[in-house]
Design a protein around this motif. Sequence first.
Motif, short mmCIF file in Angstrom:
data_model
loop_
_atom_site.label_atom_id
_atom_site.label_comp_id
_atom_site.label_asym_id
_atom_site.label_seq_id
_atom_site.Cartn_x
_atom_site.Cartn_y
_atom_site.Cartn_z
N ASN A 1 1.67 12.96 0.73
CA ASN A 1 0.88 12.00 1.49
C ASN A 1 -0.28 11.52 0.62
O ASN A 1 -1.31 12.20 0.49
N LYS A 2 -0.11 10.36 0.01
CA LYS A 2 -1.13 9.88 -0.92
C LYS A 2 -0.87 8.43 -1.28
O LYS A 2 0.20 7.87 -1.01
N VAL A 3 -1.86 7.83 -1.94
CA VAL A 3 -1.72 6.52 -2.55
C VAL A 3 -1.83 6.73 -4.06
O VAL A 3 -2.83 7.28 -4.54
N ALA A 4 -0.81 6.33 -4.80
CA ALA A 4 -0.77 6.59 -6.24
C ALA A 4 -0.38 5.33 -7.00
O ALA A 4 0.28 4.44 -6.46
N GLY A 5 -0.80 5.27 -8.26
CA GLY A 5 -0.34 4.21 -9.16
C GLY A 5 -1.09 2.90 -9.08
O GLY A 5 -0.69 1.92 -9.71
N LEU A 6 -2.19 2.85 -8.32
CA LEU A 6 -2.94 1.59 -8.22
C LEU A 6 -3.68 1.27 -9.51
O LEU A 6 -4.02 2.14 -10.29
N GLY A 7 -3.94 -0.02 -9.70
CA GLY A 7 -4.87 -0.42 -10.73
C GLY A 7 -4.28 -1.04 -11.97
O GLY A 7 -5.03 -1.44 -12.88
N PHE A 8 -2.96 -1.17 -12.04
CA PHE A 8 -2.33 -1.70 -13.25
C PHE A 8 -1.47 -2.92 -12.98
O PHE A 8 -0.82 -3.43 -13.89
N ALA A 9 -1.43 -3.39 -11.74
CA ALA A 9 -0.61 -4.56 -11.40
C ALA A 9 -1.32 -5.40 -10.34
O ALA A 9 -0.77 -5.72 -9.30
N GLY A 10 -2.56 -5.70 -10.61
CA GLY A 10 -3.34 -6.50 -9.68
C GLY A 10 -4.17 -5.65 -8.74
O GLY A 10 -4.06 -4.42 -8.70
N LEU B 1 -6.75 7.66 -8.28
CA LEU B 1 -7.05 6.46 -9.06
C LEU B 1 -7.37 6.83 -10.50
O LEU B 1 -8.36 7.52 -10.77
N ALA B 2 -6.54 6.35 -11.44
CA ALA B 2 -6.76 6.63 -12.86
C ALA B 2 -8.02 5.92 -13.35
O ALA B 2 -8.33 4.80 -12.95
N ASN B 3 -8.74 6.58 -14.27
CA ASN B 3 -9.95 5.93 -14.80
C ASN B 3 -9.63 4.82 -15.80
O ASN B 3 -10.54 4.13 -16.26
N LEU B 4 -8.33 4.59 -16.07
CA LEU B 4 -7.90 3.44 -16.87
C LEU B 4 -7.55 2.25 -15.99
O LEU B 4 -7.24 1.17 -16.49
N ALA B 5 -7.58 2.44 -14.67
CA ALA B 5 -7.22 1.38 -13.74
C ALA B 5 -8.33 0.32 -13.67
O ALA B 5 -9.45 0.53 -14.14
N ASP B 6 -8.00 -0.81 -13.06
CA ASP B 6 -8.98 -1.88 -12.87
C ASP B 6 -10.18 -1.35 -12.10
O ASP B 6 -10.04 -0.88 -10.96
N PRO B 7 -11.39 -1.39 -12.67
CA PRO B 7 -12.57 -0.83 -11.99
C PRO B 7 -12.87 -1.49 -10.65
O PRO B 7 -13.54 -0.89 -9.80
N PHE C 1 -1.38 19.46 -26.53
CA PHE C 1 -1.59 18.36 -25.60
C PHE C 1 -3.02 17.83 -25.72
O PHE C 1 -3.96 18.59 -25.97
N SER C 2 -3.17 16.52 -25.52
CA SER C 2 -4.47 15.87 -25.52
C SER C 2 -4.80 15.35 -24.12
O SER C 2 -3.90 14.96 -23.37
N LEU C 3 -6.08 15.35 -23.79
CA LEU C 3 -6.50 14.74 -22.53
C LEU C 3 -6.35 13.23 -22.65
O LEU C 3 -6.98 12.59 -23.49
N LEU C 4 -5.49 12.64 -21.79
CA LEU C 4 -5.23 11.21 -21.84
C LEU C 4 -6.16 10.42 -20.93
O LEU C 4 -6.79 9.45 -21.34
N TYR C 5 -6.22 10.84 -19.68
CA TYR C 5 -7.13 10.19 -18.73
C TYR C 5 -7.31 11.09 -17.53
O TYR C 5 -6.64 12.13 -17.38
N THR C 6 -8.23 10.70 -16.67
CA THR C 6 -8.55 11.46 -15.46
C THR C 6 -8.27 10.60 -14.24
O THR C 6 -8.48 9.40 -14.25
N ARG C 7 -7.77 11.24 -13.19
CA ARG C 7 -7.62 10.56 -11.90
C ARG C 7 -8.76 11.01 -10.99
O ARG C 7 -8.99 12.21 -10.81
N ALA C 8 -9.43 10.05 -10.39
CA ALA C 8 -10.40 10.35 -9.35
C ALA C 8 -9.67 10.44 -8.02
O ALA C 8 -8.78 9.63 -7.73
N ILE C 9 -10.00 11.44 -7.22
CA ILE C 9 -9.39 11.63 -5.90
C ILE C 9 -10.39 11.14 -4.85
O ILE C 9 -11.47 11.74 -4.70
N LEU C 10 -10.05 10.07 -4.17
CA LEU C 10 -10.93 9.50 -3.16
C LEU C 10 -10.26 9.56 -1.80
O LEU C 10 -9.06 9.28 -1.70
N VAL C 11 -11.03 9.93 -0.79
CA VAL C 11 -10.46 10.17 0.54
C VAL C 11 -11.24 9.41 1.59
O VAL C 11 -12.48 9.36 1.55
N LYS C 12 -10.51 8.83 2.54
CA LYS C 12 -11.10 8.21 3.73
C LYS C 12 -10.51 8.89 4.95
O LYS C 12 -9.31 8.87 5.14
N GLY C 13 -11.36 9.51 5.76
CA GLY C 13 -10.89 10.25 6.91
C GLY C 13 -10.56 9.33 8.08
O GLY C 13 -10.90 8.17 8.07
#
Length: 282
Positions: free
Chosen positions: A62-71, A96-102, A270-282
């Motif tokens: 149960n999540k939203v994943a993959g945003l930020g790279f296609a609009g 939300l990946a920290n490489l995604a559209d801010p 392994f190298s650290l590539l990027y970080t995902r921020a976990i944001l929640v709305k109740g």
Amino acid sequence: MTGDGGPLFCGIELGARIERVETELIATASAATQARLGEAAGFALPIAGGIASFAEDDSPLNKVAGLGFAGVPDTDEFEELERQFAARKSAVQVELANLADPVIGELLTERGYRLVNFENVLGLALDGTPEVIEPDGVRVRPSADSEFDVWLDIAVEGFAHPDAEGVPSHEEFPRDILDRAMRDITAASGVQRYVAVHEGQVAGSASLRISQGVAQLTGAATLPAHRRHGIQSALLSTRLGIAAAAGCDIAVITTQPGSKSQQNAQRRGFSLLYTRAILVKG
């Protein structure tokens, strides 16, 4: 993408490819849950190149994943997915990946999402033949269908007891829910299963998923009685070798920040590539 013996660099293009593969995993596993329970039980909504998934109550899917790279999703898309989660009395969790559209992070903040945690995505360039590590008395092989329940018990046990080091996870899942989620993930998403045998007993389990040249290391666990015998190293090196032979150019693993899992992965190169921020709305 280049390693050249040093830290691997991850640009936006590589980040987008890894997030697409993650979106595939969530979408196919969520679809398997819907097939098991009936379509009324959940949903999977495509959104701006990512996925908004609800599998069943309390599921890790149960999540939203993959945003930020296609609009950037528009207001109507956000409102629709929030309605869908609210109808099932579930919070909305966005990874939300920290490489995604801010801009997306800004929009989520404006809509009342709260930052609750982070997770790290690490990668290893597969530009050669990885060294296979075979400790004495340990053998890694594909897991037979007849021992699926044994493989699953070890995998779920590992997932249910994450690292005590580093930043703690913000999530806990009922064991029966984890069991069903793992079954759905392995049934539909192309996950390959492996076991490590130590002194004639199945002592560890691990999984691997390959897509778009990316090898996802989707979990590994060792039974407590068999730890400190090199089983994790053997499971990792075997999967890396299989991924390289299959033509993958990168292997990725997701960990909690500062965890033992992250430390072990970095020791393996392994190298650290990027970080995902976990944001929640109740």
